[in-house]
Design a protein around this motif. Structure first.
Motif, PDB file in Angstrom:
ATOM      1  N   ALA A 130      16.029 -13.077 -40.569  1.00 33.72           N
ATOM      2  CA  ALA A 130      15.132 -13.467 -39.481  1.00 33.72           C
ATOM      3  C   ALA A 130      15.762 -13.049 -38.164  1.00 33.72           C
ATOM      4  N   VAL A 131      14.928 -12.884 -37.151  1.00 35.19           N
ATOM      5  CA  VAL A 131      15.385 -12.649 -35.778  1.00 35.19           C
ATOM      6  C   VAL A 131      14.998 -13.871 -34.960  1.00 35.19           C
ATOM      7  N   VAL A 132      15.998 -14.523 -34.377  1.00 40.37           N
ATOM      8  CA  VAL A 132      15.789 -15.757 -33.616  1.00 40.37           C
ATOM      9  C   VAL A 132      16.209 -15.495 -32.179  1.00 40.37           C
ATOM     10  N   ILE A 143      10.614  -7.367 -31.103  1.00 40.84           N
ATOM     11  CA  ILE A 143       9.665  -8.296 -31.732  1.00 40.84           C
ATOM     12  C   ILE A 143       8.697  -7.540 -32.632  1.00 40.84           C
ATOM     13  N   ALA A 144       8.104  -6.471 -32.101  1.00 41.67           N
ATOM     14  CA  ALA A 144       7.064  -5.753 -32.843  1.00 41.67           C
ATOM     15  C   ALA A 144       7.616  -5.048 -34.068  1.00 41.67           C
ATOM     16  N   ILE A 145       8.768  -4.399 -33.939  1.00 39.80           N
ATOM     17  CA  ILE A 145       9.326  -3.647 -35.068  1.00 39.80           C
ATOM     18  C   ILE A 145       9.804  -4.599 -36.155  1.00 39.80           C
ATOM     19  N   ARG A 148       6.769  -5.864 -37.968  1.00 35.71           N
ATOM     20  CA  ARG A 148       6.200  -4.833 -38.849  1.00 35.71           C
ATOM     21  C   ARG A 148       7.002  -4.697 -40.133  1.00 35.71           C
ATOM     22  N   LYS A 149       8.310  -4.963 -40.047  1.00 34.01           N
ATOM     23  CA  LYS A 149       9.164  -4.907 -41.232  1.00 34.01           C
ATOM     24  C   LYS A 149       9.129  -6.215 -42.034  1.00 34.01           C
ATOM     25  N   LYS A 150       8.207  -7.112 -41.664  1.00 33.59           N
ATOM     26  CA  LYS A 150       8.051  -8.405 -42.348  1.00 33.59           C
ATOM     27  C   LYS A 150       9.291  -9.294 -42.202  1.00 33.59           C
ATOM     28  N   ILE A 151      10.033  -9.094 -41.115  1.00 26.39           N
ATOM     29  CA  ILE A 151      11.171  -9.961 -40.795  1.00 26.39           C
ATOM     30  C   ILE A 151      10.647 -11.086 -39.896  1.00 26.39           C
ATOM     31  N   ASP A 177      -0.761 -11.413 -25.052  1.00 34.07           N
ATOM     32  CA  ASP A 177      -1.422 -12.210 -26.085  1.00 34.07           C
ATOM     33  C   ASP A 177      -1.026 -11.720 -27.475  1.00 34.07           C
ATOM     34  N   SER A 178      -1.191 -10.434 -27.715  1.00 32.84           N
ATOM     35  CA  SER A 178      -0.866  -9.894 -29.042  1.00 32.84           C
ATOM     36  C   SER A 178       0.631  -9.953 -29.321  1.00 32.84           C
ATOM     37  N   LEU A 179       1.455  -9.795 -28.281  1.00 28.62           N
ATOM     38  CA  LEU A 179       2.907  -9.831 -28.482  1.00 28.62           C
ATOM     39  C   LEU A 179       3.357 -11.226 -28.897  1.00 28.62           C
TER      40      LEU A 179
END
Length: 430
Positions: A130-132, A143-145, A148-151, A177-179
């Motif tokens: 996870a990324v915290v 955040i986005a990458i 996308r990698k399901k992390i 909003d999307s971010l």
């Protein structure tokens, strides 16, 4: 589209801020030998980071966030000793604190710059569970990458000021909003913070957990008062300490001190600037005002006595604060209103003086103020406010005791954060 525009202008923004980055790197202390990690260069450390695959990657920006993050990791390891961690920082001073205090099963790195290539390399190398991210660091590509990698990506101890919320809302549909919806969970410090996040992104998953800074545990501190080396151990001495000061505040504090010292000859002053590299500038201010002072960064063999100590060092705040009688918290006077963390002086049971408005620490400030556990002052009233405390040991003791009690009854956010993290990891099969 929003992230496309962000990545289009990111190189230009980086080039614009590069001179400032270089200046900070050269002037600011802390750990620097692995600074290349900010550019995705890990060298001989790649094996170490590969061995940490499956760790929880925690990102904290500077010293304050790093201290809280390390406290959370220690509590996490008490409950889940099998977990591994990677902690990243942005600043060299934060890196130094992390490396000096990290527990076992923890690696320390510099966070890569938010360029897609560097972020992908870091994620590919470490493959975290996870990324915290702590508090306010919203890096779009990280955040986005990771998402996308399901992390799983989580924002913890999160806070958002009114000013930031207004700015984010202007670009909500295009970008924020999307971010924010990419976070598996945003855990906020207060109801007000949660409302601000949801005003920017109504569909973001937001939960009020509390402020982990209330859970901070003091390290073991020296039994002797280190300030006696500069001021002597006369029991009639009374020591003011101004912590995390910013430009303009040192001159204001020096003027207040000069006025007060006329009435209280045994009064002493310690100035601890937020950025130690400003030491020369502050020394010039003190010299121009005719104050007898010592510099902790230079006078390693100091002996004698002085009126003022300029503590232009890093990582010593608690040790110095522990020896003071009154604590004045900076970035809240002389035109500054962001404030700094009030938890540490409260945990030490010190009477606290701060400015009238702390935009970045409103919840802690309002909690302490509502329990009459601090004194808030304007610039013009600062001398009078300090005078009240100097003449009244009872008031100093009452304020310190109330501050400690307020912190004690607001604990628990760290355990709630760990519970939420473990639930998220379990749901994702990590």
């Amino acid at each position: 589209m929003g992230r496309f525009i962000y990545n289009l202008f990111l190189p230009l923004g980086f080039l614009f801020f590069l001179p400032e980055l270089i200046l900070k790197y050269r002037s600011r202390g802390g750990w620097k030998s692995t600074f290349g990690e900010r550019f995705g260069i890990y060298g001989s450390r790649e094996k170490e980071l590969r061995d940490q695959r499956g760790a929880i990657w925690i990102h904290a920006v500077s010293v304050g966030e790093t201290v809280v993050a390390l406290s959370m990791i220690r509590k996490y390891l008490q409950r889940y000793p099998e977990r591994k961690f990677i902690i990243s920082t942005t600043t060299t001073t934060g890196q130094d604190v992390a490396r000096s205090n990290c527990p076992e099963n923890t690696s320390v790195i510099f966070c890569p710059l938010d360029f897609p290539l560097m972020v992908r390399k870091a994620l590919r190398l470490m493959q975290p569970a996870a990324v915290v991210i702590f508090e306010t660091e919203i890096w779009p590509n990280l955040i986005a990458i990771a998402a996308r990698k399901k992390i799983p990506v989580l924002l913890v101890n999160a806070r958002m000021s009114d000013h930031s919320a207004r700015g984010y809302r202007k670009f909500s549909k295009l970008f924020f909003d999307s971010l924010l919806r990419k976070f598996n969970l945003i855990m906020t410090q207060s109801d007000a913070d949660a409302e601000r996040f949801q005003s920017v992104s109504p569909r973001a998953k937001v939960e009020v957990v509390g402020n982990m800074k209330f859970d901070q545990v003091l390290p073991e501190l020296p039994s002797n008062n280190v300030l006696h080396r500069y001021f002597g151990d006369d029991p009639e001495n009374l020591i003011l300490l101004a912590g995390s000061t910013h430009p303009g505040e040192e001159a204001l504090l020096a003027d207040c001190y000069i006025e007060l010292k006329n009435a209280f000859p045994k009064l002493k002053l310690v100035i601890v600037p937020r950025h130690a590299e400003r030491g020369n500038d502050i020394a010039g201010i003190l010299q121009n005002k005719g104050l007898v002072f010592a510099r902790r960064s230079c006078d390693s063999n100091f002996s004698g006595a002085c009126d003022v100590l300029l503590a232009d060092t890093t990582g010593e705040m608690l040790v110095l604060m522990n020896g003071a009688d009154i604590v004045i918290m900076g970035k809240s006077f002389a035109g500054h209103d962001e404030g700094h963390n009030l938890i540490e002086p409260a945990l030490l049971g010190k009477p606290i003086v701060t400015g009238l408005k702390l935009r970045n620490f409103r919840y802690i400030f309002s909690t302490l103020e509502s329990h009459q556990a601090l004194l808030a002052s304007s610039d013009g009233e600062l001398t009078e406010t300090l005078h009240k405390l100097i003449i009244s040991p009872e008031l100093r003791r009452e304020l310190g005791d109330r501050a400690f009690q307020v912190i004690s009854v607001n604990r628990g956010a760290t355990d709630r954060t760990i519970d939420a993290l473990e639930a998220t990891l379990s749901a994702s099969g990590k």
